[in-house]
Design a protein around this motif. Structure first.
Motif, PDB file in Angstrom:
ATOM      1  N   VAL A  49       0.833  -1.192   0.000  1.00 16.65           N
ATOM      2  CA  VAL A  49       0.000   0.000   0.000  1.00 16.65           C
ATOM      3  C   VAL A  49       0.877   1.254   0.000  1.00 16.65           C
ATOM      4  CG1 VAL A  49      -0.293   0.275   2.508  1.00 16.65           C
ATOM      5  CG2 VAL A  49      -2.089   0.998   0.971  1.00 16.65           C
ATOM      6  N   ARG A  50       2.058   1.186   0.611  1.00 17.39           N
ATOM      7  CA  ARG A  50       2.984   2.332   0.584  1.00 17.39           C
ATOM      8  C   ARG A  50       3.434   2.603  -0.848  1.00 17.39           C
ATOM      9  NH1 ARG A  50       8.466   3.518   0.974  1.00 17.39           N
ATOM     10  NH2 ARG A  50       8.908   5.428   2.125  1.00 17.39           N
ATOM     11  N   ILE A  97       0.624   4.196  -2.737  1.00 13.25           N
ATOM     12  CA  ILE A  97       0.461   5.620  -2.396  1.00 13.25           C
ATOM     13  C   ILE A  97       1.517   6.464  -3.097  1.00 13.25           C
ATOM     14  CG2 ILE A  97       0.644   7.301  -0.513  1.00 13.25           C
ATOM     15  CD1 ILE A  97      -0.531   5.044   1.308  1.00 13.25           C
ATOM     16  N   LEU A  98       2.776   5.988  -3.107  1.00 13.62           N
ATOM     17  CA  LEU A  98       3.835   6.743  -3.778  1.00 13.62           C
ATOM     18  C   LEU A  98       3.580   6.815  -5.283  1.00 13.62           C
ATOM     19  CD1 LEU A  98       7.008   5.443  -1.883  1.00 13.62           C
ATOM     20  CD2 LEU A  98       5.948   7.692  -1.706  1.00 13.62           C
ATOM     21  N   LEU A 128       0.637   6.754  -6.699  1.00 12.67           N
ATOM     22  CA  LEU A 128      -0.444   7.728  -6.849  1.00 12.67           C
ATOM     23  C   LEU A 128       0.100   9.149  -6.719  1.00 12.67           C
ATOM     24  CD1 LEU A 128      -3.376   6.251  -4.733  1.00 12.67           C
ATOM     25  CD2 LEU A 128      -3.470   6.850  -7.159  1.00 12.67           C
ATOM     26  N   ALA A 129       1.009   9.344  -5.776  1.00 13.81           N
ATOM     27  CA  ALA A 129       1.514  10.688  -5.493  1.00 13.81           C
ATOM     28  C   ALA A 129       2.294  11.243  -6.666  1.00 13.81           C
ATOM     29  CB  ALA A 129       2.391  10.668  -4.244  1.00 13.81           C
ATOM     30  N   PHE A 130       3.099  10.400  -7.320  1.00  9.81           N
ATOM     31  CA  PHE A 130       4.017  10.911  -8.332  1.00  9.81           C
ATOM     32  C   PHE A 130       3.584  10.592  -9.748  1.00  9.81           C
ATOM     33  CE2 PHE A 130       6.904  12.660  -5.466  1.00  9.81           C
ATOM     34  CZ  PHE A 130       7.093  11.802  -4.409  1.00  9.81           C
TER      35      PHE A 130
END
Lengths: 101, 255
Positions: free
Chosen positions: A81-82, A85-86, A88-90
């Protein structure tokens, strides 16, 4: 300086968790770590102890190994999941070449 | 007629929480928990045991706190991921801009002997400790490759005014290159002001070059920290500062 030996079952604890706990308390104790495959044997030497405090420090080390084991579990459980998220973020920042995504 | 389900249908199911990335550290007040973007909360030891032992209830003040900081989520709940992604992107936004500040150390020479100076100061007659024009041009190439729309070129040393010819060259060349790049270009010279003269002031006024300097305190403290021939660093700096102000007023430039 006093010496204490404690053991951890390899089935429940990792060498990494034990080493992280040792490093965290390295201002107060040193450790020789050995393994026979089923047990990790920690020979602890307190650097500045006064008897009773040494006993408390050893228990503090035992609890710290428990905490590091929990941190290890959280890292493992949240690794995917980390990364999600990364990603998704970038994903829309222009920093990642679409060909590499 | 369609109607809403009972509230219980929307309540989280006991025991179905998933961890999101978090760290923890035991402190005097309890256990400090931080999420993936550094936001934190402090919980009691007892509350933390319910987290670590996976015995969180369906709803409680603790569960609400943990959810609000994206420490836990329900399986399939995408909103916490979007929130953490947004916060992560905001936190690292500056990386996409790369660096906008580029420091040119144009000389390692200096006529001061400040004991705390991190530069390997060389005496003024050793010209081989100045930046070459080739190095300066290479530095400008690198600076203009930055994707940042802001570009600040700062001249440092030693004492950069000891190589003012190169400062002029760099400023003019940067302005020439910027005609193509259209960046928000600015310049600043970090100097002890001891070598400031009308030539420097006029050039800085013409090209909007800022001047940066510092005093270490009152005269006796400053001069003790900043020894130079004549032991007049403080007086020289004040005179030069006044000259900067006059020049700025006369030319209506920022300086």
């Amino acid at each position: 300086m006093s010496e204490h030996e404690i053991t951890f079952e390899a089935a429940h604890y990792s060498a990494d968790a034990i080493q992280r706990a040792v490093y965290k308390l390295s201002d107060r104790l040193s450790c020789d770590l050995a393994s026979d495959g089923t047990l990790y044997r920690c020979t602890l030497r307190t650097l500045n102890d006064t008897g009773a405090d040494a006993g408390l420090l050893v228990e503090h080390f035992r609890n710290e190994v428990l905490d590091e084991t929990l941190r290890e579990r959280v890292r493992e459980e949240t690794r995917e999941v980390r990364n999600l998220i990364l990603a998704l973020a970038f994903s829309n920042t222009g920093l990642v070449d679409p060909a590499d995504a | 007629m369609a109607r809403f389900l009972e509230a219980e249908a929307f309540a989280p199911t006991r025991g179905e929480w998933q961890f999101l990335p978090f760290r923890f550290h035991r402190v005097e007040a309890g256990v400090l928990i931080t999420n993936m973007v550094g936001e934190h909360l402090i919980v009691s030891e007892e509350d933390f045991r319910t987290v670590s032992d996976d015995v969180l209830p369906a709803d409680s003040p603790l569960v609400r706190r943990l959810r609000s900081k994206q420490i836990i989520r329900q399986p399939g709940d995408k909103a916490p991921l979007d929130l953490l992604a947004l916060k992560t992107r905001t936190r690292y936004r500056r990386l996409s801009e790369s660096t906008g500040l580029h420091i040119f150390v144009v000389s390692l020479r200096c006529e001061h002997s400040c004991p705390y100076c991190q530069v390997s100061r060389q005496s003024t007659d050793k010209a081989r400790f100045d930046m070459s024009r080739a190095t300066a041009e290479r530095g400008l190439e690198l600076a203009f490759r930055s994707p940042s729309r802001l570009l600040k070129i700062e001249f440092q040393g030693g004492e950069p005014l000891l190589n003012f010819d190169l400062i002029e060259t760099i400023v003019l060349e940067a302005e020439r290159r910027n005609a193509q790049h259209h960046k928000d270009l600015s310049f600043v010279i970090a100097t002890n002001l001891a070598l400031l003269d009308d030539r420097v002031l006029d050039f800085c006024a013409s090209h909007n070059v800022y001047i940066s300097t510092s005093l270490d305190g009152p005269a006796d403290l400053h001069n003790k920290n900043r020894p130079r021939p004549g032991r007049d660093s403080w007086d020289a700096r004040l005179r030069a500062s006044a000259a900067c102000v006059r020049s700025s007023e006369r030319t209506e430039s920022p300086l």
